[in-house]
Motif scaffolding. Structure first.
Motif, mmCIF file in Angstrom:
data_model
loop_
_atom_site.group_PDB
_atom_site.id
_atom_site.type_symbol
_atom_site.label_atom_id
_atom_site.label_comp_id
_atom_site.label_asym_id
_atom_site.label_seq_id
_atom_site.Cartn_x
_atom_site.Cartn_y
_atom_site.Cartn_z
ATOM 1 N N VAL A 35 0.761 -1.207 -0.081
ATOM 2 C CA VAL A 35 -0.041 -0.133 0.091
ATOM 3 C C VAL A 35 1.067 1.216 0.070
ATOM 4 C CG1 VAL A 35 -1.552 1.573 1.313
ATOM 5 C CG2 VAL A 35 -2.069 -1.232 0.996
ATOM 6 N N ARG A 36 1.905 1.257 0.834
ATOM 7 C CA ARG A 36 2.708 2.533 0.905
ATOM 8 C C ARG A 36 3.488 2.786 -0.372
ATOM 9 N NH1 ARG A 36 7.966 3.464 1.877
ATOM 10 N NH2 ARG A 36 8.530 1.063 2.337
ATOM 11 N N ARG A 37 3.958 1.642 -1.042
ATOM 12 C CA ARG A 37 4.591 1.597 -2.118
ATOM 13 C C ARG A 37 3.595 2.157 -3.244
ATOM 14 N NH1 ARG A 37 9.545 -0.006 -3.579
ATOM 15 N NH2 ARG A 37 8.696 -0.939 -5.335
ATOM 16 N N ALA A 38 2.367 1.620 -3.353
ATOM 17 C CA ALA A 38 1.482 2.226 -4.403
ATOM 18 C C ALA A 38 0.963 3.587 -4.322
ATOM 19 C CB ALA A 38 -0.014 1.121 -4.073
ATOM 20 N N ILE A 39 1.026 3.900 -3.132
ATOM 21 C CA ILE A 39 0.654 5.426 -2.802
ATOM 22 C C ILE A 39 1.809 6.372 -3.348
ATOM 23 C CG2 ILE A 39 0.402 7.339 -1.061
ATOM 24 C CD1 ILE A 39 -1.217 5.060 0.689
ATOM 25 N N ALA A 40 2.991 6.030 -3.111
ATOM 26 C CA ALA A 40 4.067 6.469 -3.411
ATOM 27 C C ALA A 40 4.396 6.458 -5.088
ATOM 28 C CB ALA A 40 5.301 6.023 -2.704
ATOM 29 N N GLY A 41 3.646 5.605 -5.859
ATOM 30 C CA GLY A 41 3.762 5.558 -7.150
ATOM 31 C C GLY A 41 4.819 4.488 -7.640
ATOM 32 N N ALA A 42 5.475 3.814 -6.678
ATOM 33 C CA ALA A 42 6.434 2.911 -7.119
ATOM 34 C C ALA A 42 5.740 1.750 -7.806
ATOM 35 C CB ALA A 42 7.144 2.267 -5.951
ATOM 36 N N ARG A 43 6.461 1.059 -8.557
ATOM 37 C CA ARG A 43 6.131 -0.076 -9.414
ATOM 38 C C ARG A 43 6.132 -1.441 -8.506
ATOM 39 N NH1 ARG A 43 8.630 -3.440 -13.345
ATOM 40 N NH2 ARG A 43 10.793 -2.371 -13.208
ATOM 41 N N LEU A 44 4.900 -1.821 -8.236
ATOM 42 C CA LEU A 44 5.126 -3.052 -7.309
ATOM 43 C C LEU A 44 5.769 -4.068 -7.581
ATOM 44 C CD1 LEU A 44 1.206 -2.791 -6.438
ATOM 45 C CD2 LEU A 44 3.008 -1.477 -5.275
ATOM 46 N N SER A 45 5.929 -4.423 -8.908
ATOM 47 C CA SER A 45 6.758 -5.651 -9.219
ATOM 48 C C SER A 45 8.305 -5.390 -9.140
ATOM 49 C CB SER A 45 6.514 -6.189 -10.545
ATOM 50 O OG SER A 45 6.510 -5.127 -11.629
ATOM 51 N N GLN A 46 8.508 -4.155 -9.063
ATOM 52 C CA GLN A 46 9.966 -3.795 -8.851
ATOM 53 C C GLN A 46 10.694 -4.448 -7.628
ATOM 54 O OE1 GLN A 46 10.881 0.071 -9.195
ATOM 55 N NE2 GLN A 46 13.120 -0.165 -9.389
ATOM 56 N N ALA A 47 12.110 -4.776 -7.680
ATOM 57 C CA ALA A 47 12.442 -5.435 -6.251
ATOM 58 C C ALA A 47 12.826 -4.398 -5.470
ATOM 59 C CB ALA A 47 13.852 -6.402 -6.779
ATOM 60 N N HIS A 48 12.822 -4.509 -4.277
ATOM 61 C CA HIS A 48 13.191 -3.259 -3.247
ATOM 62 C C HIS A 48 13.503 -3.864 -2.141
ATOM 63 C CE1 HIS A 48 9.420 -3.888 -0.996
ATOM 64 N NE2 HIS A 48 8.954 -4.576 -2.093
#
Length: 344
Positions: free
Chosen positions: A262-275
């Motif tokens: 959820v936090r990454r989606a709100i930040a506009g990050a690509r969810l499939s990207q490794a992090h």
């Protein structure tokens, strides 16, 4: 909501001598798992450290091969040891789904497939698991889609969380052991045996992975064990009428992954990207001991079992589960903002 654990035995009805056979099967399965894990340490498929890694030296992966093999071979024998048919259609579906995903995941550990291929394999395995739980071709068919989403989520959650020593394997081991006791307390031996067998195999693997890892589970272990855990969550819906039992036990892992997505989606990050921005990763990057973080997630599992055992109402149970997670989130995010200079 109430889960009461009484003194139980693996055998539903039998003599003391006859009750030794299930224990013997479990011990043999653990020895087989340990042998295969040691064998996989010499196969040479290594996890090379990268920018996302928490380890600083190449470490073998594929310890999950031992877990899955011992589980798949041991479960039918354990069923026979307690007087049940070794293989029913439900057991066969469970084993086929688990082994299929394990094979694909092992190949992925070696060759690194695209994410969509892994998701397709998970979906195929999940459909077999839904068949094992009786959710396909029955009066519960309308729950197949939610069931599929649940299985995909918990399978990927256990995979995402397998980033520091012992976190995934230990959490799954404790949760499986608790589930086995709960099923046995409800006199559901058939459902208890996969949980007990999975707990035994994970227990045999854990010394190789915690506190210092000589081998990792790899996708073959984390995804397959997560799938079995998801199946146990579906099974718990019917005989136990405890829809939150598995989510409560796995709350630390499920919450961490949900919060991060959820936090990454709100930040506009690509969810499939490794992090490296899961809560447990942020805690380690902020200077917390990996052993301490792993132990904390184990405590989340134990706390989930205590809350379930307490017989609290659903609303009280949810609050009791969420409060530690919220405190953990606030502390971790605060430390990350102070101590991590790189974007996360």
């Amino acid at each position: 909501m109430s889960v009461i654990i009484h003194p139980i035995a693996i055998f539903p009805e039998g003599t003391r001598k006859r009750m030794l056979w299930p224990l013997f099967v479990l011990i043999v399965a653990m020895l087989l798992c340990a042998f295969l894990v040691q064998f996989m340490m010499h196969v040479g498929v290594m996890d090379i450290p990268g920018h996302r890694s928490s380890h600083d030296r190449p470490i073998p992966k594929g310890g999950g091969v031992g877990i899955v093999t011992a589980f798949a071979l041991g479960l039918p024998i354990l069923r026979a040891a307690v007087g049940l048919p070794p293989l029913t259609s439900e057991t066969l579906c469970l084993l086929c789904g688990t082994v299929f995903l394990a094979v694909v995941s092992w190949l992925d550990d070696m060759y690194s497939f695209p994410a969509r291929h892994k998701l397709l394999a998970q979906a195929v395995a999940s459909c077999l698991i839904l068949g094992a739980a009786g959710w396909i071709g029955s009066s519960m068919w309308h729950l197949a889609i939610p069931g599929l989403i649940w299985l995909l989520y918990i399978t990927n959650a256990t995979n995402f969380i397998d980033g520091i020593n012992g976190l995934a394997s230990g959490s799954l081991m404790i949760a499986s052991a608790v589930l086995g006791l709960v099923f046995l307390a409800h006199h559901d031996t058939a459902s208890a045996l996969p949980a007990v067998m999975l707990a035994a195999c994970l227990l045999a693997f854990l010394p190789f992975n915690f506190p210092r890892a000589s081998i990792f589970m790899g996708d073959v272990g984390s995804q397959s064990a997560g799938l079995v855990m998801g199946w146990m969550g579906l099974v718990a819906l019917d005989p136990l009428s405890e829809p939150l039992l598995v989510p409560m036990l796995m709350s630390g892992i499920l919450y961490d992954v949900a919060f991060t997505l959820v936090r990454r989606a709100i930040a506009g990050a690509r969810l499939s990207q490794a992090h490296r921005s899961h809560l447990y990763q942020l805690a380690v990057r902020s200077g917390s001991s990996p052993i301490l973080v792993t132990t904390l997630y184990w405590c989340f599992v134990v706390w989930g079992g205590i809350v379930a055992w307490s017989g609290s109402t659903t609303s009280v149970a949810i609050v009791a589960i969420m409060v530690p997670q919220i405190i953990w989130t606030v502390v971790t995010i605060h430390r990350a903002r102070q101590l991590i200079s790189q974007p996360w």
